[in-house]
Design a protein around this motif. Structure first.
Motif, mmCIF file in Angstrom:
data_model
loop_
_atom_site.group_PDB
_atom_site.id
_atom_site.type_symbol
_atom_site.label_atom_id
_atom_site.label_comp_id
_atom_site.label_asym_id
_atom_site.label_seq_id
_atom_site.Cartn_x
_atom_site.Cartn_y
_atom_site.Cartn_z
ATOM 1 N N ARG A 3 0.837 -1.204 0.000
ATOM 2 C CA ARG A 3 0.000 0.000 0.000
ATOM 3 C C ARG A 3 0.867 1.247 0.000
ATOM 4 O O ARG A 3 1.844 1.341 0.745
ATOM 5 C CB ARG A 3 -0.908 0.015 1.230
ATOM 6 N N VAL A 4 0.518 2.170 -0.855
ATOM 7 C CA VAL A 4 1.106 3.508 -0.865
ATOM 8 C C VAL A 4 -0.055 4.468 -0.700
ATOM 9 O O VAL A 4 -1.045 4.376 -1.413
ATOM 10 C CB VAL A 4 1.918 3.788 -2.152
ATOM 11 N N ASP A 5 0.036 5.360 0.254
ATOM 12 C CA ASP A 5 -1.100 6.194 0.625
ATOM 13 C C ASP A 5 -1.480 7.156 -0.489
ATOM 14 O O ASP A 5 -0.657 7.917 -0.962
ATOM 15 C CB ASP A 5 -0.799 6.971 1.900
ATOM 16 N N GLN A 6 -2.723 7.095 -0.894
ATOM 17 C CA GLN A 6 -3.266 7.992 -1.899
ATOM 18 C C GLN A 6 -4.494 8.733 -1.348
ATOM 19 O O GLN A 6 -5.205 9.393 -2.079
ATOM 20 C CB GLN A 6 -3.689 7.214 -3.150
ATOM 21 N N ALA A 7 -4.799 8.566 -0.058
ATOM 22 C CA ALA A 7 -6.014 9.141 0.517
ATOM 23 C C ALA A 7 -5.971 10.664 0.446
ATOM 24 O O ALA A 7 -4.940 11.286 0.654
ATOM 25 C CB ALA A 7 -6.185 8.691 1.958
ATOM 26 N N ARG A 8 -7.105 11.234 0.148
ATOM 27 C CA ARG A 8 -7.256 12.687 0.126
ATOM 28 C C ARG A 8 -8.104 13.093 1.331
ATOM 29 O O ARG A 8 -9.005 12.360 1.719
ATOM 30 C CB ARG A 8 -7.940 13.111 -1.168
ATOM 31 N N ARG A 67 -11.429 10.975 3.454
ATOM 32 C CA ARG A 67 -11.243 10.270 4.720
ATOM 33 C C ARG A 67 -12.517 10.279 5.558
ATOM 34 O O ARG A 67 -12.718 9.405 6.382
ATOM 35 C CB ARG A 67 -10.082 10.880 5.496
ATOM 36 N N VAL A 124 -12.415 4.704 0.610
ATOM 37 C CA VAL A 124 -11.012 5.087 0.752
ATOM 38 C C VAL A 124 -10.345 4.943 -0.601
ATOM 39 O O VAL A 124 -10.557 3.958 -1.309
ATOM 40 C CB VAL A 124 -10.313 4.174 1.785
ATOM 41 N N THR A 125 -9.549 5.930 -0.958
ATOM 42 C CA THR A 125 -8.736 5.847 -2.166
ATOM 43 C C THR A 125 -7.335 5.457 -1.740
ATOM 44 O O THR A 125 -6.755 6.089 -0.866
ATOM 45 C CB THR A 125 -8.713 7.196 -2.911
ATOM 46 N N LEU A 126 -6.831 4.372 -2.327
ATOM 47 C CA LEU A 126 -5.498 3.914 -1.961
ATOM 48 C C LEU A 126 -4.737 3.472 -3.189
ATOM 49 O O LEU A 126 -5.324 3.146 -4.216
ATOM 50 C CB LEU A 126 -5.567 2.763 -0.956
#
Length: 155
Positions: free
Chosen positions: A96-101, A105, A110-112
């Motif tokens: 996982r690489v954080d893509q959350a805006r 949240r 969740v966008t990831l």
């Protein structure tokens, strides 16, 4: 993730000849293994069109086929399904690489990003896009886009 990766994202063990050559002066490849967390990576190819052919997008890009890439998929999933999806993707070497805006949240989705290092060609990109579409669908979400990242060209 360290060391070179193959087209399926698996670590490649150097053969005896390569290990010997790397011990000689000037024989080492001269670059560090690629890592998904490198800050200086640049997007060389990407698409948010699920109908776009992988080969067409790669042909029109600055992608260097002989160099390893970070292949990143961006998905939107229900928050309660994220852990299961990340665990499933980890079986294929994705992390996982954080893509959350910030605005997302507070919602129930969740966008990831999920990324791994590998060599790449159009066929394997299409295969990975299909794998991520299936992963997203099984967990009640969708794939928003995919990206191919590489180190900037020196010089």
């Amino acid at each position: 993730m360290s060391g070179p990766r193959d087209l399926n994202g698996r670590a490649v063990t150097p053969g005896r000849w390569e290990r010997l050559r790397n011990r000689l002066p000037g024989g080492a490849r001269g670059h560090d293994p690629l890592d998904v967390a490198e800050a200086d990576l640049v997007v060389v190819a990407e698409s948010d069109d699920e109908a776009a052919a992988s080969s067409s997008v790669l042909d029109a890009s600055d992608w260097r086929p002989d160099d390893e890439v970070v292949l990143r998929h961006v998905l939107r999933l229900p928050g309660d399904r994220v852990a299961d999806a990340v665990a499933t993707a980890a079986l294929d070497g994705y992390g996982r690489v954080d893509q959350a805006r910030p605005d997302e949240r507070a919602s129930d989705t969740v966008t990831l990003g999920l990324a791994r290092v590998q060599l790449l060609d159009a066929m394997h990109l299409a295969q990975e896009r299909s794998r991520m579409a299936s992963l997203g669908s099984r967990h009640g979400g969708v794939v928003l886009r995919w990206q191919v990242l590489q180190r900037p060209v020196a010089g």
